[in-house]
Design a protein around this motif. Structure first.
Motif, PDB file in Angstrom:
ATOM      1  N   LEU A 125      30.138   4.769 -10.809  1.00 52.00           N
ATOM      2  CA  LEU A 125      29.048   4.552 -11.760  1.00 52.00           C
ATOM      3  C   LEU A 125      29.190   5.487 -12.952  1.00 52.00           C
ATOM      4  O   LEU A 125      28.985   5.081 -14.096  1.00 52.00           O
ATOM      5  N   THR A 126      29.581   6.735 -12.703  1.00 55.82           N
ATOM      6  CA  THR A 126      29.799   7.681 -13.800  1.00 55.82           C
ATOM      7  C   THR A 126      30.925   7.197 -14.710  1.00 55.82           C
ATOM      8  O   THR A 126      30.815   7.257 -15.938  1.00 55.82           O
ATOM      9  N   ALA A 127      31.991   6.705 -14.119  1.00 57.47           N
ATOM     10  CA  ALA A 127      33.134   6.218 -14.911  1.00 57.47           C
ATOM     11  C   ALA A 127      32.735   5.024 -15.774  1.00 57.47           C
ATOM     12  O   ALA A 127      33.073   4.965 -16.964  1.00 57.47           O
ATOM     13  N   THR A 128      32.008   4.087 -15.194  1.00 60.39           N
ATOM     14  CA  THR A 128      31.610   2.916 -15.987  1.00 60.39           C
ATOM     15  C   THR A 128      30.622   3.300 -17.080  1.00 60.39           C
ATOM     16  O   THR A 128      30.648   2.736 -18.167  1.00 60.39           O
ATOM     17  N   SER A 129      29.760   4.258 -16.803  1.00 64.17           N
ATOM     18  CA  SER A 129      28.814   4.713 -17.835  1.00 64.17           C
ATOM     19  C   SER A 129      29.534   5.339 -19.014  1.00 64.17           C
ATOM     20  O   SER A 129      29.138   5.161 -20.169  1.00 64.17           O
ATOM     21  N   LEU A 130      30.591   6.083 -18.745  1.00 63.19           N
ATOM     22  CA  LEU A 130      31.380   6.674 -19.825  1.00 63.19           C
ATOM     23  C   LEU A 130      32.129   5.609 -20.618  1.00 63.19           C
ATOM     24  O   LEU A 130      32.265   5.709 -21.832  1.00 63.19           O
ATOM     25  N   VAL A 131      32.595   4.591 -19.935  1.00 60.74           N
ATOM     26  CA  VAL A 131      33.360   3.538 -20.597  1.00 60.74           C
ATOM     27  C   VAL A 131      32.461   2.686 -21.494  1.00 60.74           C
ATOM     28  O   VAL A 131      32.891   2.213 -22.546  1.00 60.74           O
ATOM     29  N   TYR A 132      31.207   2.501 -21.126  1.00 61.96           N
ATOM     30  CA  TYR A 132      30.320   1.660 -21.922  1.00 61.96           C
ATOM     31  C   TYR A 132      30.127   2.197 -23.334  1.00 61.96           C
ATOM     32  O   TYR A 132      30.094   1.434 -24.297  1.00 61.96           O
ATOM     33  N   SER A 133      30.010   3.510 -23.468  1.00 58.51           N
ATOM     34  CA  SER A 133      29.845   4.074 -24.813  1.00 58.51           C
ATOM     35  C   SER A 133      31.103   3.859 -25.652  1.00 58.51           C
ATOM     36  O   SER A 133      31.018   3.545 -26.844  1.00 58.51           O
ATOM     37  N   VAL A 134      32.266   4.008 -25.023  1.00 59.54           N
ATOM     38  CA  VAL A 134      33.520   3.764 -25.740  1.00 59.54           C
ATOM     39  C   VAL A 134      33.625   2.289 -26.110  1.00 59.54           C
ATOM     40  O   VAL A 134      34.048   1.940 -27.213  1.00 59.54           O
ATOM     41  N   GLN A 135      33.201   1.427 -25.211  1.00 61.32           N
ATOM     42  CA  GLN A 135      33.229  -0.014 -25.472  1.00 61.32           C
ATOM     43  C   GLN A 135      32.341  -0.360 -26.667  1.00 61.32           C
ATOM     44  O   GLN A 135      32.750  -1.129 -27.547  1.00 61.32           O
TER      45      GLN A 135
ATOM     46  N   VAL B 109      28.385  -1.644  -9.374  1.00 61.44           N
ATOM     47  CA  VAL B 109      29.293  -0.503  -9.215  1.00 61.44           C
ATOM     48  C   VAL B 109      28.580   0.653  -8.523  1.00 61.44           C
ATOM     49  O   VAL B 109      29.191   1.391  -7.758  1.00 61.44           O
ATOM     50  N   SER B 110      27.277   0.806  -8.755  1.00 63.86           N
ATOM     51  CA  SER B 110      26.544   1.904  -8.116  1.00 63.86           C
ATOM     52  C   SER B 110      26.496   1.751  -6.597  1.00 63.86           C
ATOM     53  O   SER B 110      26.360   2.735  -5.884  1.00 63.86           O
ATOM     54  N   ARG B 111      26.641   0.543  -6.118  1.00 69.74           N
ATOM     55  CA  ARG B 111      26.693   0.326  -4.666  1.00 69.74           C
ATOM     56  C   ARG B 111      28.003   0.829  -4.062  1.00 69.74           C
ATOM     57  O   ARG B 111      28.078   1.086  -2.866  1.00 69.74           O
ATOM     58  N   TYR B 112      29.014   0.948  -4.902  1.00 66.64           N
ATOM     59  CA  TYR B 112      30.316   1.400  -4.419  1.00 66.64           C
ATOM     60  C   TYR B 112      30.345   2.916  -4.281  1.00 66.64           C
ATOM     61  O   TYR B 112      30.588   3.435  -3.199  1.00 66.64           O
TER      62      TYR B 112
END
Length: 113
Positions: free
Chosen positions: A64-74, A56-59
């Protein structure tokens, strides 16, 4: 039909003859054998998130910020689900051992909802 009942009785008999490893094993060995599968599971989950982050960081940085936030919720959702299941399994085991079938049926209905 008779073969099925014989198989069930043989399986039931074999379960009763096995020693309880929770009571017989030394504490250090028991902790190791029970904790390794959990540690491997958490490692695989973390590696999955790391690989996702790399791709995702390549995109873009926002992705990358969005996925990092989602991981904690996950992880919070997984922790809540696992904690709830452990507690419910404990209750189910108590009611099965006490042969409280009416309470057990109600608890099973709540578990599957």
């Amino acid at each position: 039909m008779e073969e099925d009942s014989k198989e069930l009785s043989v399986a039931h008999d074999s379960q009763q003859t096995q020693p309880n490893k929770m009571a017989m094993m030394p504490m250090n060995k028991l902790l190791l054998t029970m904790s390794v599968p959990l540690m491997l599971s958490l490692l695989v989950q973390s590696l999955y998130n790391i690989v996702d982050s790399i791709f995702v960081s390549r995109y873009s940085e926002q992705a990358l910020t969005a996925t990092s936030l989602v991981y904690s919720v996950q992880f919070l959702m997984i922790a809540f689900g696992v904690g709830t299941n452990v507690g419910l399994n404990s209750l189910l085991a108590r009611y099965v051992g006490a042969k409280k079938t009416t309470t057990l049926v109600g608890l099973q209905q709540q578990v599957f909802l």
